[in-house]
Design an enzyme around this catalytic site. Structure first.
Site, PDB file in Angstrom:
ATOM      1  N   MET A   1       0.830  -1.189   0.000  1.00  0.00           N
ATOM      2  CA  MET A   1       0.000   0.000   0.000  1.00  0.00           C
ATOM      3  C   MET A   1       0.878   1.258   0.000  1.00  0.00           C
ATOM      4  SD  MET A   1      -3.139  -0.927  -0.135  1.00  0.00           S
ATOM      5  CE  MET A   1      -4.180  -2.347   0.185  1.00  0.00           C
ATOM      6  N   CYS A   2       0.320   2.343  -0.451  1.00  0.00           N
ATOM      7  CA  CYS A   2       1.042   3.602  -0.584  1.00  0.00           C
ATOM      8  C   CYS A   2       1.058   4.363   0.746  1.00  0.00           C
ATOM      9  CB  CYS A   2       0.382   4.464  -1.662  1.00  0.00           C
ATOM     10  SG  CYS A   2       0.133   3.597  -3.239  1.00  0.00           S
TER      11      CYS A   2
END
Length: 272
Positions: A1-2
């Protein structure tokens, strides 16, 4: 995930959030503490607002920690409202057009999360937006498409309602495709005046989101992870929340995409 960070308040140098703190966004790009993967090296981007209505935009495919241009720009640019993002790709090639934030007119948008089974529903969702919005699509990510769907649903007039309606369309598309909806949506977006954010997931594991004050400026931040863990001023945003942040206050409302978008909900108001 960012990982991402957004700021609203008196002008500060971008480096004060992106590069300078001990757990800055650049630090998080190679050593995130609250993500499934500690490394977010599939590109980065910054959208900032200045004297013009539309934001400036700088994106590249290099890891944020290895781009001297990013550090130089952040050292020189001052802004009272900006969005910054480091990417860990969950779909879509590593290309500049797939790096966040995405911009349309005065709006900017960035996302941490994904639409599960996106390739099964992508065509139908793309067909649901107008030709004019489809022509703005430059990359291949689910995040950019979701942003365009929000614009289609009336983002300029009704930010929360547009976000909920776009979310409902994704959930319905998944069900029509025979998929159990699996949407993770922790996003920030702005029209250059107000900063908005969503924390939502169809399961019990919504990507993290915090709000906090920025010491020394009187501004506020929304972040995936606190960049200064020494201070006590970080407030976790609950799952299924819609955040509206102005220079005066922050409001948190329930984010209920399964419910009618016109339904009223109690407000939680946090003074500046």
């Amino acid at each position: 995930m960012c990982r991402w960070a957004a700021y609203l308040g008196p002008e500060v140098f971008l480096e004060d959030i992106v590069a300078a703190p001990c757990h800055s966004l650049i630090a998080q790009s190679h050593h995130a503490l609250e993500a499934k993967s500690p490394t977010n090296g599939d590109g980065f981007g910054v959208a900032w607002y200045g004297a013009r209505p539309e934001p400036g935009l700088y994106r590249d495919i290099l890891p944020a920690w290895s781009d001297p241009n990013l550090k130089s720009l952040c050292r020189q640019i001052r802004s009272g409202l900006f969005l910054a993002h480091v990417r860990a790709a969950t779909g879509g090639a590593t290309s500049r057009m797939n790096c966040h934030p995405f911009v349309s007119g005065r709006w900017s948008f960035m996302h941490n999360g994904q639409i599960g089974g996106f390739e099964r529903v992508r065509r139908g969702l793309e067909n649901s937006i107008s030709d004019a919005l489809y022509d703005q699509r430059e990359g291949t990510t689910d995040s950019e498409l979701f942003f365009l769907m929000m614009l289609q649903e009336g983002l300029a007039e009704d930010p929360q309602g547009a976000s909920e309606r776009a979310t409902v369309r994704v959930l319905e598309a998944c069900r029509r495709a025979g998929l159990e909806p699996a949407l993770k949506l922790t996003a920030a977006f702005s029209d250059g005046e107000t900063l908005y954010a969503i924390r939502y997931s169809t399961d019990a594991h919504a990507p993290t989101l915090y709000a906090g004050s920025f010491r020394g400026s009187g501004g506020r931040c929304l972040v995936s992870e606190p960049f200064d863990r020494e201070g006590p001023n970080w407030q976790p945003i609950p799952p299924s929340s819609f955040v509206t942040m102005t220079t005066d206050a922050m409001t948190i409302r329930p984010f209920e995409p399964e419910a009618p978008a016109v339904a009223s909900a109690p407000r939680q108001r946090i003074p500046a």
